[in-house]
Write a protein that holds these residues in place. Sequence first.
Motif, PDB file in Angstrom:
ATOM      1  N   ALA A 169       0.829  -1.202   0.000  1.00 17.75           N
ATOM      2  CA  ALA A 169       0.000   0.000   0.000  1.00 17.75           C
ATOM      3  C   ALA A 169       0.865   1.253   0.000  1.00 17.75           C
ATOM      4  CB  ALA A 169      -0.932  -0.002   1.217  1.00 17.75           C
ATOM      5  N   ASP A 170       1.954   1.221   0.740  1.00 22.50           N
ATOM      6  CA  ASP A 170       2.903   2.339   0.757  1.00 22.50           C
ATOM      7  C   ASP A 170       3.451   2.588  -0.653  1.00 22.50           C
ATOM      8  OD1 ASP A 170       5.072   4.101   2.153  1.00 22.50           O
ATOM      9  OD2 ASP A 170       6.230   2.636   1.028  1.00 22.50           O
ATOM     10  N   GLN A 171       3.813   1.509  -1.325  1.00 22.44           N
ATOM     11  CA  GLN A 171       4.366   1.620  -2.678  1.00 22.44           C
ATOM     12  C   GLN A 171       3.325   2.181  -3.652  1.00 22.44           C
ATOM     13  OE1 GLN A 171       5.922  -2.102  -4.207  1.00 22.44           O
ATOM     14  NE2 GLN A 171       5.803  -1.391  -6.311  1.00 22.44           N
ATOM     15  N   LEU A 172       2.098   1.667  -3.602  1.00 16.57           N
ATOM     16  CA  LEU A 172       1.046   2.122  -4.514  1.00 16.57           C
ATOM     17  C   LEU A 172       0.645   3.569  -4.233  1.00 16.57           C
ATOM     18  CD1 LEU A 172      -1.250  -1.047  -4.669  1.00 16.57           C
ATOM     19  CD2 LEU A 172       0.432  -0.271  -6.358  1.00 16.57           C
ATOM     20  N   TYR A 173       0.729   3.974  -2.977  1.00 18.98           N
ATOM     21  CA  TYR A 173       0.403   5.369  -2.646  1.00 18.98           C
ATOM     22  C   TYR A 173       1.442   6.305  -3.234  1.00 18.98           C
ATOM     23  CZ  TYR A 173      -1.700   9.153   0.037  1.00 18.98           C
ATOM     24  OH  TYR A 173      -2.361  10.312   0.397  1.00 18.98           O
ATOM     25  N   LYS A 174       2.708   5.922  -3.115  1.00 19.11           N
ATOM     26  CA  LYS A 174       3.781   6.766  -3.650  1.00 19.11           C
ATOM     27  C   LYS A 174       3.745   6.821  -5.177  1.00 19.11           C
ATOM     28  CE  LYS A 174       6.734   6.208   0.367  1.00 19.11           C
ATOM     29  NZ  LYS A 174       7.835   5.433   1.004  1.00 19.11           N
ATOM     30  N   GLN A 175       3.128   5.820  -5.801  1.00 19.83           N
ATOM     31  CA  GLN A 175       2.938   5.823  -7.251  1.00 19.83           C
ATOM     32  C   GLN A 175       1.656   6.554  -7.648  1.00 19.83           C
ATOM     33  OE1 GLN A 175       2.949   1.658  -8.234  1.00 19.83           O
ATOM     34  NE2 GLN A 175       5.163   1.444  -7.998  1.00 19.83           N
ATOM     35  N   LYS A 176       0.940   7.082  -6.648  1.00 26.32           N
ATOM     36  CA  LYS A 176      -0.311   7.831  -6.831  1.00 26.32           C
ATOM     37  C   LYS A 176      -1.442   6.955  -7.398  1.00 26.32           C
ATOM     38  CE  LYS A 176       1.915  12.344  -7.226  1.00 26.32           C
ATOM     39  NZ  LYS A 176       2.027  13.609  -7.967  1.00 26.32           N
ATOM     40  N   ASP A 211      -0.488 -10.627  -6.457  1.00 25.76           N
ATOM     41  CA  ASP A 211      -1.708 -10.936  -7.200  1.00 25.76           C
ATOM     42  C   ASP A 211      -2.821  -9.957  -6.842  1.00 25.76           C
ATOM     43  OD1 ASP A 211      -0.395 -13.040  -8.357  1.00 25.76           O
ATOM     44  OD2 ASP A 211      -1.332 -14.601  -7.119  1.00 25.76           O
ATOM     45  N   ALA A 212      -2.923  -9.636  -5.549  1.00 27.90           N
ATOM     46  CA  ALA A 212      -3.952  -8.688  -5.101  1.00 27.90           C
ATOM     47  C   ALA A 212      -3.693  -7.302  -5.666  1.00 27.90           C
ATOM     48  CB  ALA A 212      -3.985  -8.641  -3.572  1.00 27.90           C
ATOM     49  N   ALA A 213      -2.420  -6.895  -5.709  1.00 26.95           N
ATOM     50  CA  ALA A 213      -2.078  -5.574  -6.256  1.00 26.95           C
ATOM     51  C   ALA A 213      -2.389  -5.503  -7.746  1.00 26.95           C
ATOM     52  CB  ALA A 213      -0.601  -5.277  -6.001  1.00 26.95           C
ATOM     53  N   PHE A 241      -4.771  -7.154  -9.269  1.00 24.60           N
ATOM     54  CA  PHE A 241      -6.227  -7.005  -9.355  1.00 24.60           C
ATOM     55  C   PHE A 241      -6.645  -5.576  -9.016  1.00 24.60           C
ATOM     56  CE2 PHE A 241     -10.346  -7.071  -7.114  1.00 24.60           C
ATOM     57  CZ  PHE A 241     -11.165  -7.524  -8.139  1.00 24.60           C
ATOM     58  N   ALA A 242      -6.028  -5.018  -7.971  1.00 21.76           N
ATOM     59  CA  ALA A 242      -6.407  -3.685  -7.496  1.00 21.76           C
ATOM     60  C   ALA A 242      -6.059  -2.575  -8.478  1.00 21.76           C
ATOM     61  CB  ALA A 242      -5.737  -3.407  -6.150  1.00 21.76           C
ATOM     62  N   THR A 243      -5.166  -2.848  -9.405  1.00 24.12           N
ATOM     63  CA  THR A 243      -4.792  -1.830 -10.386  1.00 24.12           C
ATOM     64  C   THR A 243      -5.446  -2.048 -11.752  1.00 24.12           C
ATOM     65  OG1 THR A 243      -2.769  -3.112 -10.856  1.00 24.12           O
ATOM     66  CG2 THR A 243      -2.581  -1.284  -9.295  1.00 24.12           C
ATOM     67  N   THR A 244      -6.138  -3.173 -11.915  1.00 23.82           N
ATOM     68  CA  THR A 244      -6.789  -3.446 -13.198  1.00 23.82           C
ATOM     69  C   THR A 244      -8.302  -3.542 -13.108  1.00 23.82           C
ATOM     70  OG1 THR A 244      -6.451  -5.833 -12.853  1.00 23.82           O
ATOM     71  CG2 THR A 244      -4.763  -4.653 -14.112  1.00 23.82           C
ATOM     72  N   ASP A 245      -8.825  -3.779 -11.923  1.00 24.92           N
ATOM     73  CA  ASP A 245     -10.278  -3.868 -11.748  1.00 24.92           C
ATOM     74  C   ASP A 245     -10.905  -2.502 -12.069  1.00 24.92           C
ATOM     75  OD1 ASP A 245     -12.574  -5.422 -10.877  1.00 24.92           O
ATOM     76  OD2 ASP A 245     -12.679  -4.061  -9.173  1.00 24.92           O
ATOM     77  N   PRO A 246     -12.071  -2.464 -12.724  1.00 18.89           N
ATOM     78  CA  PRO A 246     -12.682  -1.175 -13.074  1.00 18.89           C
ATOM     79  C   PRO A 246     -13.130  -0.388 -11.845  1.00 18.89           C
ATOM     80  CG  PRO A 246     -13.711  -3.001 -14.274  1.00 18.89           C
ATOM     81  CD  PRO A 246     -12.840  -3.605 -13.235  1.00 18.89           C
ATOM     82  N   GLU A 247     -13.192   0.908 -11.984  1.00 17.02           N
ATOM     83  CA  GLU A 247     -13.770   1.753 -10.941  1.00 17.02           C
ATOM     84  C   GLU A 247     -15.294   1.602 -10.958  1.00 17.02           C
ATOM     85  OE1 GLU A 247     -12.480   5.723 -11.563  1.00 17.02           O
ATOM     86  OE2 GLU A 247     -10.376   5.289 -11.088  1.00 17.02           O
ATOM     87  N   PRO A 248     -15.970   1.827  -9.841  1.00 14.88           N
ATOM     88  CA  PRO A 248     -17.436   1.711  -9.842  1.00 14.88           C
ATOM     89  C   PRO A 248     -18.058   2.779 -10.738  1.00 14.88           C
ATOM     90  CG  PRO A 248     -16.652   2.618  -7.759  1.00 14.88           C
ATOM     91  CD  PRO A 248     -15.445   2.172  -8.513  1.00 14.88           C
TER      92      PRO A 248
END
Length: 386
Positions: A74-81, A344-346, A348-355
């Motif tokens: 989560a820290d890494q993904l936050y820093k990547q915005k 794997d979760a990351a 999914f979290a970066t490719t799943d569509p927004e609501p």
Amino acid sequence: PGKMLTNISSLLRACAQKSVSLNMFYPTNCFSFVFKCDLHKLDEAPATEVVMTREEGLKYYHIMQTIRRMELKADQLYKQKIIRGFCHLYDGQEACAVGIEASINMSDHLITAYRAHGYTYTRGGTVKKIMAELTGRRGGIAKGKGGSMHMYCKNFYGGNGIVGAQVPLGAGVALACKYQGNNELCVCLYGDGAANQGQIFETYNMASLWKLPVIFICENNRYGMGTSVERAAASTDYYKRGEFIPGLRVDGMDVLCVREATRFAAEHCRSGKGPILMELQTYRYHGHSMSDPGISYRTREEIQEVRSKSDPISLLKDRLLSNNMASVEELKVIDVEVRKEIEDAAQFATTDPEPPLDELCNHMFSNNPPVEVRGTNPWAKLKSVS
């Protein structure tokens, strides 16, 4: 016979060095260590003869590693915005969540503040859904609408963003448990930064008067935002803050200390004695939130010292290895499994569509017929579906 004995001795030495056979591990171990436990208005104390099975130890290790790796990702993904907005990480405090959950039932209830990712996982949420919630995706645990601070599971009432507000809510849940007579309890968590809130003391009063089955737990990680406990509180003995409510304080970096203290507290509540207060002395490795670098009010050396001497995962790992309950290779296998699950979760979290926008107002109500909700102006209408 002599040659046979030599071969057997060589085999035994190889097994001892590499721990190749699981049958060589002790299935249980009785830890006769006396952990420090400060008491307030209590005649009895938690058990200090701590028993942990090999299965339990490996389970605790797996869960703590999962929480740690999830927060680092989560820290890494936050820093990547990729993750935006509020984000409060739990790494360093894993022993609190795991120790508490090891002592209560999934039918019991838990409510906490906004540092909630770890508890969302231990309460039954998946890494995949938690990560997707952090990135605001449709597959998130709150369907991408809650973000870091607002995640929910069965018998888990979230992450709450208002400092200290979850404490009276938790007492309300405990009141429901007592009213229904189901022998359930509520664990109500807050941080040292919230411990000076007036509503907490009002809740103490009601909970004590009504003898509610609630465990109030202060996760004292030594800093409320950027202020040390010594600068913010006239008394840092948070376990005594209940005054007329009994309390205890233990090392929140040791999963077994937390487990035994919580087990004692749960028995206190279930026996009809009313509320009890716990203080877990723990530490957060990150800043208060991702907007806080965490080194303007404390030194890098302080953080490194805690990591080297009191890390909850390292403490458990050393205990498993030194008591011959697991091998280095076996723990490495768990590490690899956890890292793969997080990656794997990351993904999914970066490719799943927004609501989609037309789902913005859904799930505002439960079991209600659809209602129209005003949008950003009087002419924009959205429909809310339960």
